[in-house]
Design an enzyme around this catalytic site. Structure first.
Site, PDB file in Angstrom:
ATOM      1  N   SER A  47     -27.651  42.786 -80.158  1.00 19.53           N
ATOM      2  CA  SER A  47     -26.802  41.597 -80.149  1.00 19.53           C
ATOM      3  C   SER A  47     -27.693  40.386 -80.375  1.00 19.53           C
ATOM      4  CB  SER A  47     -26.102  41.474 -78.785  1.00 19.53           C
ATOM      5  OG  SER A  47     -25.549  40.187 -78.599  1.00 19.53           O
ATOM      6  N   TYR A  74     -26.197  41.578 -69.322  1.00 19.82           N
ATOM      7  CA  TYR A  74     -25.886  42.108 -70.650  1.00 19.82           C
ATOM      8  C   TYR A  74     -26.991  41.756 -71.638  1.00 19.82           C
ATOM      9  CZ  TYR A  74     -23.600  42.472 -75.217  1.00 19.82           C
ATOM     10  OH  TYR A  74     -23.305  42.757 -76.525  1.00 19.82           O
TER      11      TYR A  74
END
Length: 245
Positions: A137, A150
């Site tokens: 990401s 995360y």
């Protein structure tokens, strides 16, 4: 497009969002697919949607070593070999680091980091050359508030990718990561709920002024899996509309 004709590709985390859209792209590009996720109904539905292509599915939990070994073996049993993989299974979490519970921290690392490691380990054991793509990401390339656990996992995925590129390169296995920015998916919807306004702020700060699509991420994975990327390994490729520019 025929960039992947005949290639056997395992997609882990294929039931929805980026994983499902990647399956659609890879199937159209000629790949023979094994789809994996924890839940069977969405896999069965997607496999039926892709009935014109050579697609199979099985269920599995990436946090369990026995499950990962089983679905990698099932791919080889079904198709005779494994040429490529997309390790896309992930979960998310919102909140400042000091508000993350130990239970949530352990859960997200089990799926997003241990799961990728287990997949890499089992895939490399059966592959004879080929390409692996891990989904990281843009949160793995920079920090921001509200999703610390995360983002830490996505930094770890990049570390695993770069190490695997070194470890597996002598065997002819390329390993790369894609780093999507905001991409329309159930996970993005979860982020919208967890951090009100956060997604819209990122989209507004993106030069292309839009969220990405799963198909755009899937097309990037297809490129990295193909011979067009034959001398690319250890790379982290943002698919973010210019957000990190």
């Amino acid at each position: 497009m025929t960039a992947l004709v005949g290639r056997v590709v395992l997609i882990v985390g294929a039931s929805a969002g980026i994983g499902a859209d990647t399956a659609r792209v890879l199937a159209a590009d000629g790949a023979r697919l094994m789809l994996v996720a924890r839940s069977e109904p969405p896999l069965a539905e997607l496999t039926e949607e892709l009935a014109d292509y050579e697609v199979a599915y099985t269920t599995g939990d990436v946090t369990k070593a026995a499950d990962v070994a089983r679905f990698v073996a099932a791919t080889v049993d079904r198709f005779g070999r494994l040429d490529g993989a997309v390790n896309n299974a992930a979960t998310t979490q919102g909140g400042p680091l000091d508000e993350v519970s130990e239970e949530d921290f352990d859960r997200i690392f089990a799926v997003n980091v241990k799961g990728v490691w287990l997949c890499l380990r089992e895939q490399a054991r059966v592959m004879r050359g080929g390409s692996i793509v891990n989904t990281s990401s843009i949160g793995g390339l920079r920090g921001s508030s509200g999703m610390g656990a995360y983002q830490a996992t996505k930094h770890a995925v990049i570390g695993l990718t770069r190490t695997a590129a070194h470890d597996f390169g002598p065997r002819g296995i390329r390993v790369n990561a894609i780093a999507p920015g905001p991409t329309e998916s159930p996970m993005l919807d979860a982020t919208r709920r967890a951090i009100p306004g956060g997604v819209e702020a990122r989209i507004a700060a993106t030069p292309l002024r839009k969220a990405g699509t799963g198909a755009e991420v899937g097309a990037t994975a297809s490129f990295l899996l193909s011979d067009r990327a034959s001398h690319i390994s250890g790379v982290v490729l943002p698919v973010d509309g210019g957000f990190l520019a």
